[in-house]
Write a protein that holds these residues in place. Structure first.
Motif, PDB file in Angstrom:
ATOM      1  N   PRO A 166       0.831  -1.215   0.000  1.00 27.66           N
ATOM      2  CA  PRO A 166       0.000   0.000   0.000  1.00 27.66           C
ATOM      3  C   PRO A 166       0.861   1.259   0.000  1.00 27.66           C
ATOM      4  N   GLU A 167       0.340   2.287  -0.636  1.00 24.21           N
ATOM      5  CA  GLU A 167       1.067   3.547  -0.768  1.00 24.21           C
ATOM      6  C   GLU A 167       0.361   4.634   0.045  1.00 24.21           C
ATOM      7  N   ALA A 168       1.093   5.271   0.955  1.00 22.28           N
ATOM      8  CA  ALA A 168       0.514   6.372   1.730  1.00 22.28           C
ATOM      9  C   ALA A 168       0.292   7.572   0.811  1.00 22.28           C
ATOM     10  N   MET A 169      -0.876   8.205   0.950  1.00 23.27           N
ATOM     11  CA  MET A 169      -1.223   9.310   0.060  1.00 23.27           C
ATOM     12  C   MET A 169      -1.038  10.663   0.737  1.00 23.27           C
ATOM     13  N   LYS A 170      -0.595  11.622  -0.040  1.00 25.26           N
ATOM     14  CA  LYS A 170      -0.550  12.991   0.445  1.00 25.26           C
ATOM     15  C   LYS A 170      -1.954  13.569   0.405  1.00 25.26           C
ATOM     16  N   LYS A 171      -2.138  14.706   1.049  1.00 26.95           N
ATOM     17  CA  LYS A 171      -3.458  15.290   1.234  1.00 26.95           C
ATOM     18  C   LYS A 171      -4.195  15.520  -0.090  1.00 26.95           C
ATOM     19  N   ASP A 172      -3.518  16.099  -1.086  1.00 29.61           N
ATOM     20  CA  ASP A 172      -4.199  16.408  -2.341  1.00 29.61           C
ATOM     21  C   ASP A 172      -4.595  15.138  -3.094  1.00 29.61           C
ATOM     22  N   ALA A 173      -3.713  14.129  -3.083  1.00 31.62           N
ATOM     23  CA  ALA A 173      -4.032  12.856  -3.732  1.00 31.62           C
ATOM     24  C   ALA A 173      -5.178  12.161  -3.003  1.00 31.62           C
ATOM     25  N   PHE A 174      -5.155  12.269  -1.665  1.00 32.59           N
ATOM     26  CA  PHE A 174      -6.227  11.659  -0.883  1.00 32.59           C
ATOM     27  C   PHE A 174      -7.584  12.266  -1.240  1.00 32.59           C
ATOM     28  N   GLU A 175      -7.644  13.590  -1.344  1.00 33.00           N
ATOM     29  CA  GLU A 175      -8.909  14.262  -1.626  1.00 33.00           C
ATOM     30  C   GLU A 175      -9.443  13.883  -3.001  1.00 33.00           C
ATOM     31  N   GLU A 176      -8.539  13.793  -3.993  1.00 36.33           N
ATOM     32  CA  GLU A 176      -9.000  13.381  -5.325  1.00 36.33           C
ATOM     33  C   GLU A 176      -9.442  11.924  -5.315  1.00 36.33           C
ATOM     34  N   ASN A 177      -8.709  11.093  -4.599  1.00 36.19           N
ATOM     35  CA  ASN A 177      -9.060   9.684  -4.449  1.00 36.19           C
ATOM     36  C   ASN A 177     -10.432   9.543  -3.783  1.00 36.19           C
ATOM     37  N   LYS A 178     -10.673  10.348  -2.753  1.00 33.97           N
ATOM     38  CA  LYS A 178     -11.963  10.315  -2.053  1.00 33.97           C
ATOM     39  C   LYS A 178     -13.101  10.680  -2.995  1.00 33.97           C
ATOM     40  N   GLN A 179     -12.902  11.733  -3.786  1.00 35.47           N
ATOM     41  CA  GLN A 179     -13.931  12.162  -4.726  1.00 35.47           C
ATOM     42  C   GLN A 179     -14.235  11.068  -5.741  1.00 35.47           C
ATOM     43  N   CYS A 180     -13.193  10.387  -6.212  1.00 32.25           N
ATOM     44  CA  CYS A 180     -13.383   9.286  -7.159  1.00 32.25           C
ATOM     45  C   CYS A 180     -14.174   8.143  -6.529  1.00 32.25           C
ATOM     46  N   LEU A 181     -13.830   7.802  -5.306  1.00 30.40           N
ATOM     47  CA  LEU A 181     -14.542   6.730  -4.607  1.00 30.40           C
ATOM     48  C   LEU A 181     -16.018   7.071  -4.427  1.00 30.40           C
ATOM     49  N   MET A 182     -16.311   8.315  -4.054  1.00 35.70           N
ATOM     50  CA  MET A 182     -17.695   8.736  -3.862  1.00 35.70           C
ATOM     51  C   MET A 182     -18.486   8.599  -5.166  1.00 35.70           C
ATOM     52  N   GLU A 183     -17.862   8.973  -6.276  1.00 33.22           N
ATOM     53  CA  GLU A 183     -18.521   8.848  -7.581  1.00 33.22           C
ATOM     54  C   GLU A 183     -18.752   7.387  -7.936  1.00 33.22           C
ATOM     55  N   ILE A 184     -17.715   6.579  -7.782  1.00 30.90           N
ATOM     56  CA  ILE A 184     -17.782   5.169  -8.167  1.00 30.90           C
ATOM     57  C   ILE A 184     -18.848   4.425  -7.378  1.00 30.90           C
ATOM     58  N   LEU A 185     -18.950   4.706  -6.082  1.00 30.16           N
ATOM     59  CA  LEU A 185     -19.872   3.974  -5.222  1.00 30.16           C
ATOM     60  C   LEU A 185     -21.307   4.482  -5.283  1.00 30.16           C
ATOM     61  N   SER A 186     -21.511   5.648  -5.893  1.00 28.95           N
ATOM     62  CA  SER A 186     -22.864   6.216  -5.885  1.00 28.95           C
ATOM     63  C   SER A 186     -23.503   6.354  -7.263  1.00 28.95           C
ATOM     64  N   LYS A 187     -22.697   6.380  -8.336  1.00 30.02           N
ATOM     65  CA  LYS A 187     -23.251   6.633  -9.664  1.00 30.02           C
ATOM     66  C   LYS A 187     -22.974   5.461 -10.601  1.00 30.02           C
ATOM     67  N   GLU A 188     -24.017   5.015 -11.273  1.00 27.42           N
ATOM     68  CA  GLU A 188     -23.886   3.853 -12.152  1.00 27.42           C
ATOM     69  C   GLU A 188     -22.864   4.078 -13.247  1.00 27.42           C
ATOM     70  N   GLU A 189     -22.920   5.227 -13.927  1.00 27.70           N
ATOM     71  CA  GLU A 189     -22.005   5.453 -15.041  1.00 27.70           C
ATOM     72  C   GLU A 189     -20.549   5.481 -14.579  1.00 27.70           C
ATOM     73  N   CYS A 190     -20.309   5.986 -13.365  1.00 29.20           N
ATOM     74  CA  CYS A 190     -18.941   6.044 -12.834  1.00 29.20           C
ATOM     75  C   CYS A 190     -18.438   4.657 -12.451  1.00 29.20           C
ATOM     76  N   MET A 191     -19.326   3.863 -11.842  1.00 30.72           N
ATOM     77  CA  MET A 191     -18.911   2.515 -11.487  1.00 30.72           C
ATOM     78  C   MET A 191     -18.638   1.687 -12.733  1.00 30.72           C
ATOM     79  N   LEU A 192     -19.441   1.865 -13.768  1.00 34.89           N
ATOM     80  CA  LEU A 192     -19.226   1.119 -15.009  1.00 34.89           C
ATOM     81  C   LEU A 192     -17.907   1.507 -15.671  1.00 34.89           C
ATOM     82  N   ARG A 193     -17.550   2.780 -15.608  1.00 31.54           N
ATOM     83  CA  ARG A 193     -16.240   3.211 -16.154  1.00 31.54           C
ATOM     84  C   ARG A 193     -15.103   2.588 -15.363  1.00 31.54           C
ATOM     85  N   PHE A 194     -15.263   2.537 -14.054  1.00 28.94           N
ATOM     86  CA  PHE A 194     -14.241   1.929 -13.193  1.00 28.94           C
ATOM     87  C   PHE A 194     -14.103   0.437 -13.498  1.00 28.94           C
TER      88      PHE A 194
END
Length: 336
Positions: A166-194
């Motif tokens: 596992p790779e420890a994330m810096k604050k800015d990478a973490f925030e972008e990662n969080k936003q991606c996770l929120m999209e993937i877990l809540s929106k069908e089109e985002c999960m399908l792209r993932f």
């Protein structure tokens, strides 16, 4: 195989070939097991066939002293009754439905460099997704995610790659990662792209003979598809819909009014006519407006699961989405 008492054989032979539930009882009258079937007689008879049974079934058969049954109009009602009684009585030989408090949520964390997602027991805030019935899959997914962080936005899709550690994330990478996770877990089109991106990486790793990495991506794909199948794919369409479902039964027809994945009203008819359906919808809407919603997500999940599964079987059913424009004649014609 224990010998079946004569009175029990006679009782089984008198059972109807109709939908319903059956209750296996011991000598003291305790309900040991509850099951459901589209045809009660043949299902209960199958327990006492000569063919090999599991050790668990063999133990249960040894202790059966009596069998009660309840007939329902439809298989859907049999499943709902089975689920309700299992939750209430918790029979010793039942596994499914009685332990809904073990269902889990996925929570997208605020700043956590290594574990941006964790499995939790109860909903905490808007960053929680679920509940999900399979906590083992959630735990595995939590670990698999750790080796692909950070997940970053690349145009309309997502960029990530597998790392052994596992790779420890810096604050800015973490925030972008969080936003991606929120999209993937809540929106069908985002999960399908993932999902599509995981498939590409799996095939590329296999083509380059990195078979261990390809297997990791295959494992990740399986777990993400579970989330897609049981939450977004099945629930998104029905979650806010009002649905009229009709089913042809042995002695007539049965109508169900479903709103937000809950059966608000059901009614049996000898004949199916447009006027009767219109009156049924009016009554259902009045009940819907006055309904007090029971907010037990974990328990409700099982009933939603049953409803989704049953609506996929359209061999004897007609389904009408009650949007602004709908055609009742379409439902009537499908049922006749």
């Amino acid at each position: 195989m224990p010998e079946i008492p004569k009175f029990l054989i006679q009782k089984i032979n008198r059972m109807p070939a109709k939908p319903g539930i059956y209750q296996m009882k011991d000598r003291e009258g305790n309900i040991m097991y509850i099951g459901k079937s589209k045809a009660l007689k043949s299902r209960v008879k199958s327990y006492f066939s000569i063919q090999g049974k599991s050790e668990k079934i063999e133990r249960m058969l040894f202790h059966i002293h009596d069998i009660d049954y309840i007939v329902t109009d439809t298989h859907l009602e049999a499943q709902i009754l089975e689920c309700t009684l299992i939750k209430k009585l918790k029979p010793i030989y039942n596994v499914q439905f009685k332990n809904d408090q073990n269902y889990r949520y996925l929570k997208v964390e605020n700043y956590n460099k290594i574990k941006p997602v964790k499995v939790i027991s109860d909903r905490e805030d808007a960053n929680c997704f679920g509940p999900y019935r399979n906590k083992k899959i959630l735990s595995n997914l939590e670990k698999l995610f750790q080796n692909i962080y950070p997940i970053l936005k690349h145009g309309d899709s997502y960029g990530f790659f597998y790392k052994i550690l596992p790779e420890a994330m810096k604050k800015d990478a973490f925030e972008e990662n969080k936003q991606c996770l929120m999209e993937i877990l809540s929106k069908e089109e985002c999960m399908l792209r993932f999902i599509s991106e995981i498939e590409k990486k799996m095939k590329l790793a296999a083509a380059e003979f990195h078979f261990e990495t390809a297997l990791i991506y295959k494992d990740l794909l399986y777990h993400i598809n579970y989330l897609y199948d049981v939450s977004i794919k099945k629930a998104e369409k029905l979650k806010w819909e009002k649905i009229l479902m009709g089913e042809k039964i042995e002695d007539g027809y049965k109508l169900f009014y479903i709103s937000s994945e809950i059966i608000v009203l059901k009614q049996k008819y000898k004949e199916i006519k447009r006027e009767a359906i219109e009156e049924f919808i009016i009554r259902a809407k009045k009940l819907e407006n006055n309904r007090i919603e029971i907010k037990n997500e974990k328990s409700n999940l099982d009933f939603q699961y049953i409803l989704h599964a049953e609506m996929k079987d359209k061999s004897s059913k007609a389904i009408l989405f009650l949007d602004k424009e709908y055609n009742l004649e379409e439902l009537v014609n499908k049922l006749r």
